[in-house]
Design an enzyme around this catalytic site. Structure first.
Site, short mmCIF file in Angstrom:
data_model
loop_
_atom_site.label_atom_id
_atom_site.label_comp_id
_atom_site.label_asym_id
_atom_site.label_seq_id
_atom_site.Cartn_x
_atom_site.Cartn_y
_atom_site.Cartn_z
CE LYS A 173 -6.49 5.92 2.57
NZ LYS A 173 -5.49 6.18 3.60
CG HIS A 229 -8.78 2.05 1.87
ND1 HIS A 229 -7.53 1.56 1.60
CD2 HIS A 229 -8.70 2.62 3.09
CE1 HIS A 229 -6.73 1.81 2.62
NE2 HIS A 229 -7.42 2.45 3.54
CD GLU A 237 -4.62 -1.35 2.19
OE1 GLU A 237 -3.42 -1.46 2.53
OE2 GLU A 237 -5.52 -1.01 3.01
CG ASP A 242 -5.13 -1.14 8.35
OD1 ASP A 242 -4.45 -0.58 9.24
OD2 ASP A 242 -5.21 -0.71 7.18
CD1 TRP A 274 -2.70 1.77 0.50
CD2 TRP A 274 -1.30 2.54 2.07
NE1 TRP A 274 -3.04 3.07 0.77
CE2 TRP A 274 -2.20 3.56 1.72
CE3 TRP A 274 -0.31 2.80 3.03
CZ2 TRP A 274 -2.16 4.84 2.31
CZ3 TRP A 274 -0.27 4.08 3.62
CH2 TRP A 274 -1.19 5.07 3.26
CG ASP A 321 -10.24 7.57 10.71
OD1 ASP A 321 -9.15 7.55 10.11
OD2 ASP A 321 -10.46 6.87 11.72
CG ASP A 374 -8.56 -0.70 4.64
OD1 ASP A 374 -9.65 -0.23 5.04
OD2 ASP A 374 -7.51 -0.58 5.28
CG HIS A 411 -5.86 -4.08 5.51
ND1 HIS A 411 -5.00 -3.04 5.25
CD2 HIS A 411 -5.09 -5.16 5.75
CE1 HIS A 411 -3.75 -3.48 5.32
NE2 HIS A 411 -3.78 -4.78 5.62
CG ASP A 445 -7.32 3.75 9.22
OD1 ASP A 445 -7.28 2.67 8.63
OD2 ASP A 445 -6.92 4.81 8.72
#
Ligand code: RNT
Ligand code: ZN
Length: 417
Positions: free
Chosen positions: A225, A260, A223, A324, A182, A292, A257, A284, A294
């Site tokens: 995003k 993302h 990965e 993650d 990533w 955000d 993820d 992820h 995460d």
């Protein structure tokens, strides 16, 4: 006395579900625990702040400052979480001993010896990630897609070093190592050239994957995003780029993820789409909230839906699952543990769902019955099976979890000043 679990077991068995078999199966499914929750994604190889499209917020006391502290915290986390684990390491967590610092392009397996020792202590595997952020050689926000050849070459060498380290991890632990690529490469504002960086990115990842490695031992992933902080207008490794790259390069897995994507997109729906084509995929697991990607994972609807897809696609052996997220605003051990346990709950809940029965209702177009059946499962005594699972695996139930964490906070974390 007839315990709550005994009663739940009987209720589930009326749905055709054997809770004993589920518990036995779940405890052996491994989920990768990310080392970077313990120190706000700082690592040990540089002193600067976290940069490169990701950010931690909060300054809760007690963060791990050394490899010893981070590993001790991870051991505590593992003791509070049921189920099999792997440990997910980032290259910036290299540990330099007597012979000193080397830059990321020159990392070697020996710099990760202590991580192997930790994994071996628990008889578990390791996953790995090159670190393409928080470093002076990130030039104008770019690494593998930079127009500057020296910059690209530095980061290609880093990626290649990480392939060798991943292979070392797999050989030393006996478990395949998932190596995820990533980068935060992108632009804050409207770019004049969207394709040039992507062509360079493609060539750079190809150069990384050109070093010889055993595809059974190392599972490289890309990965995607949608945007990052400071990289709002354009991300080089977008969803289409990463998915296409993985599709066109045998042995390379797409990694999704769930933080993302655009807010109305769901990874739960993408899982079966990708499993239709790819032998293996990687995830992820995180929780997006507004800007955000995460936040600490919770036992919420989309988390459950993702687990449900993996389970009902019978793909537990085709999906590499890694956590993650990073939260520096609450007790970091709590964040780690809540997230890991939430994903365990999601898997358990998926396995306690009569998926075959539901599929039949769908295929027979009995869609009203299907909704009623799906809604009815939501109120089955899931919690009693969860508590039994925790008890059997010797970890606290949710009721006593904070007491355990608070004890560690007062005995260990609060001394870190
Ligand atoms: C960032 C990506 C990436 C990182 C880790 C630390 O948006 O999700 O996976 O979180 O590599
Ligand atoms: Zn991620």
């Amino acid at each position: 006395m007839y315990s709550r679990y005994e009663s739940a077991k009987e209720i589930y068995s009326k749905q055709g579900i054997d809770t004993e078999a589920v518990i036995e199966k779940l405890k052996n499914i491994s989920v990768s625990l990310h080392c970077w929750q313990g120190d706000d994604v700082k690592g040990f190889d540089q002193d600067g702040p976290l940069t490169g499209g990701i950010q931690t917020t909060g300054n809760y006391p007690g963060k791990a400052r050394t490899p010893e502290e981070l590993m001790a915290d991870m051991e505590k986390v593992m003791a509070l979480c049921p189920g099999a684990k792997k440990i997910n390491v980032h290259a910036c967590y290299a540990i330099f001993e007597e012979d000193g610092f080397v830059d990321r392009d020159a990392l070697e397996p020996r710099h990760f010896k202590k991580w192997v020792e930790l994994a071996k202590k628990f008889g578990i595997g390791l996953d790995f990630n090159p670190t393409f952020f928080s470093h002076s050689k990130v030039k104008n926000g770019l690494t593998l897609s930079s127009p500057d050849k020296d910059t690209r070459d530095f980061w290609i060498k880093h990626g290649q070093a990480c392939i060798r380290i991943s292979e070392y991890f797999a050989k030393a632990t006996g478990f395949p190592c998932v190596m995820n690529i990533w980068t935060g490469d992108g632009y804050k504002d409207i770019p004049a050239d969207r394709m040039g960086p992507r062509l360079r990115y493609k060539e750079s990842i190809e150069a990384i994957l050109s070093v010889p490695f055993d595809k059974n031992l190392v599972k490289p992933c890309v990965e995607s995003k949608v945007f990052g902080i400071g990289v709002e207008a354009y991300t080089v490794g977008s969803a289409e780029f990463s998915l296409s790259f993985a599709a066109m390069h045998e042995g390379c897995l797409p990694l999704m993820d769930n933080g993302h994507y655009h807010p109305t997109e769901v990874v739960s729906d993408k899982i079966p789409a990708l499993l239709t084509f790819f032998p293996e995929i990687a995830l992820h697991i995180t929780r997006p909230i507004r800007w955000d990607s995460d936040h600490t994972v919770l036992f919420d609807d989309e988390t459950k839906e993702m687990a449900k897809e993996i389970v009902r696609c019978d793909a537990l052996d085709r999906v590499y699952m890694a956590l993650d997220y990073f939260d520096a605003s609450i007790n970091r051990i709590a964040s780690w543990v809540i997230g890991f346990r939430s994903w365990q709950k999601a898997l358990l809940s998926a396995m306690l769902t009569p998926n075959a029965k539901f599929k039949t209702l769908q295929d027979e177009n009995k869609l009203s019955e299907l909704i009623i059946a799906q809604e009815s499962v939501k109120v089955l005594p899931f919690g009693d099976v969860w508590n039994e699972y925790c008890n059997r695996l010797g970890v606290p139930t949710d009721c006593t979890l904070w007491d355990e964490i608070a004890k560690y906070e007062s005995e260990v974390l609060s001394k870190r000043v």
